[in-house]
Design an enzyme around this catalytic site. Structure first.
Site, PDB file in Angstrom:
ATOM      1  N   ARG A  55     -26.793  -9.637  22.736  1.00 39.19           N
ATOM      2  CA  ARG A  55     -26.564 -10.923  20.745  1.00 39.19           C
ATOM      3  C   ARG A  55     -25.693 -10.069  20.395  1.00 39.19           C
ATOM      4  NH1 ARG A  55     -28.284  -8.971  16.022  1.00 39.19           N
ATOM      5  NH2 ARG A  55     -30.945  -8.768  17.596  1.00 39.19           N
ATOM      6  N   TYR A 108      -4.739 -19.693   4.618  1.00 36.85           N
ATOM      7  CA  TYR A 108      -5.350 -20.915   5.382  1.00 36.85           C
ATOM      8  C   TYR A 108      -6.558 -21.833   5.020  1.00 36.85           C
ATOM      9  CZ  TYR A 108      -8.902 -23.268   8.804  1.00 36.85           C
ATOM     10  OH  TYR A 108      -9.894 -23.736   9.827  1.00 36.85           O
ATOM     11  N   ASP A 181      -3.918 -11.102   8.665  1.00 39.03           N
ATOM     12  CA  ASP A 181      -4.160 -12.977   9.335  1.00 39.03           C
ATOM     13  C   ASP A 181      -3.045 -13.089  10.100  1.00 39.03           C
ATOM     14  OD1 ASP A 181      -4.267 -15.590  11.152  1.00 39.03           O
ATOM     15  OD2 ASP A 181      -5.604 -16.210   9.096  1.00 39.03           O
ATOM     16  N   LYS A 206      -5.837 -20.664  18.769  1.00 36.58           N
ATOM     17  CA  LYS A 206      -4.933 -21.070  18.554  1.00 36.58           C
ATOM     18  C   LYS A 206      -4.240 -20.635  19.666  1.00 36.58           C
ATOM     19  CE  LYS A 206      -6.276 -23.053  14.689  1.00 36.58           C
ATOM     20  NZ  LYS A 206      -7.777 -22.823  14.390  1.00 36.58           N
TER      21      LYS A 206
END
Length: 385
Positions: A55, A108, A181, A206
């Protein structure tokens, strides 16, 4: 893993060879996928391998993170997340209740909605401003209370450009961190950490992956400080790490990043120039055009190109824009961006009520197809109305 990669290698060469790593056991030039969720303890009850459980950490994830940290020149390293949203929200969750945040009015849409609807439930105060307007940004700062400025440049889907270095100076003067971003720019084009940012985020789904087959997010940090350590704990505690198979696919995509984005940016620039003169298009939004208000800044801040994205505003309004998107053949009507296939989308209908996106706007994500074919296909669709 071993590496013989000279420090003199360019980023393009390092990415192409995944940092030059070679598997010691098989001498394979492609790293294996490590899927184990647990690891053997040493006889003295320690973990000399450095791995304890799947994890918080994974060897395949580390391979991809090493390439991303190299590309961003991130002293703190890079952290892969299960999605771009998981990466972005981890930054805000690392703040304290009562902290003030400044974010862009155009960004976004899913993150803007999360900030509007969910972040306040975490006790954050959020103000949205036009972050490309430095005076408006200064006015929004609350020295001592503003702890994070979040910007997106170029901003999706209007492609405004924000001065990263100037915003970093404003943020730091007020005692805040700057997170950027940079999804639509990519580290090939813009390196926010070198311009003064503290954290850079990518929806790695992306441009970084480039093949529309992985959901992933990444954060890269300027310094291994307490804030970065808290983000690491959040990823571990919330189980938001990327899976090993997805990390392998992302690493594969990163190896062709430089050649992909060069072809895509060339295509985007060509299409922007041609649609600027199209009778059915009344505006083209693309930082590479000399008439774009952020062109001069983009030319300084974006190296080697202006990104793979542009938007066109269709004469005739929303109905004409939707009709044009419905009539394409080579372009694909789908959300997302940055892949090798070109995508077209009517953004206002995706984002819904309250969107800052004009209803006559079509967002174009340019792939690696022949630009002549892409232009002819959309030209026919625009002319068919």
């Amino acid at each position: 893993m071993s590496t013989d990669a000279p420090r003199s290698w360019s980023k393009r060469s390092l990415a192409a060879q995944a940092m030059g790593h070679v598997d010691l056991q098989t001498r394979a030039v492609v790293a294996p996928i490590h899927v184990s969720t647990t690891y053997i303890r040493d006889p003295d009850n320690q973990y000399s391998s450095g791995f304890v459980y799947g994890r918080p950490d994974n060897a395949t994830v580390r391979e991809a993170e090493a390439v991303l940290a190299m590309l961003e020149e991130a002293q703190a390293g890079a952290l892969l997340f299960s999605s771009g949203m998981a990466a972005a929200t981890a930054v805000f969750q690392a703040l304290d209740p009562g902290d003030h945040v400044v974010a862009p009015t155009v960004m976004y849409w899913a993150l803007r909605r999360w900030l509007s609807e969910e972040a306040t439930r975490w006790g954050l105060e959020v103000d949205f401003v036009a972050t490309d307007d430095l005076d408006a940004l200064r006015a929004a700062m609350r020295p001592g209370r503003t702890k994070l400025v979040w910007i997106e440049t170029p901003s999706n889907p209007l492609w405004t450009v924000t001065d990263i270095a100037a915003v970093a100076e404003i943020a730091h003067a007020a005692g805040a961190r700057l997170a950027v971003d940079s999804t639509c720019a990519s580290p090939v084009v813009t390196r926010p950490l070198a311009l003064g940012a503290d954290v850079v985020m990518h929806a790695a789904t992306k441009v970084l992956n480039g093949h529309s087959d992985v959901i992933a997010g990444v954060l890269a940090g300027a310094a291994p400080d307490a804030f970065w350590t808290r983000i690491q704990r959040i990823r571990s505690g919330q189980g938001a790490i990327l899976g090993p198979f997805e990390a392998y696919l992302l690493l594969r995509g990163l190896r062709t990043l430089h050649v992909r984005i060069a072809a895509q940016m060339a295509g985007a620039a060509d299409l922007a120039r041609r649609f600027e003169a199209h009778p059915s298009v009344h505006a083209v939004l693309y930082p590479g055009l000399p008439g774009h208000p952020g062109h001069a800044l983009a030319a300084r801040q974006m190296q080697g190109g202006f990104g793979t994205m542009l938007s066109i505003r269709v004469a005739g309004g929303a109905a004409a824009a939707v009709a044009a998107a419905a009539a394409v053949g080579l372009w694909k009507r789908a959300t997302s961006l940055g892949g090798v296939e070109s995508l077209i989308e009517h953004r206002a209908s995706i984002e819904g009520p309250g969107t800052p996106c004009p209803d006559d706007l079509l967002r174009l994500s340019v792939g690696i197809e022949d630009p002549d074919d892409l232009y002819a296909d959309l030209d026919r669709a625009l002319s068919a109305r």
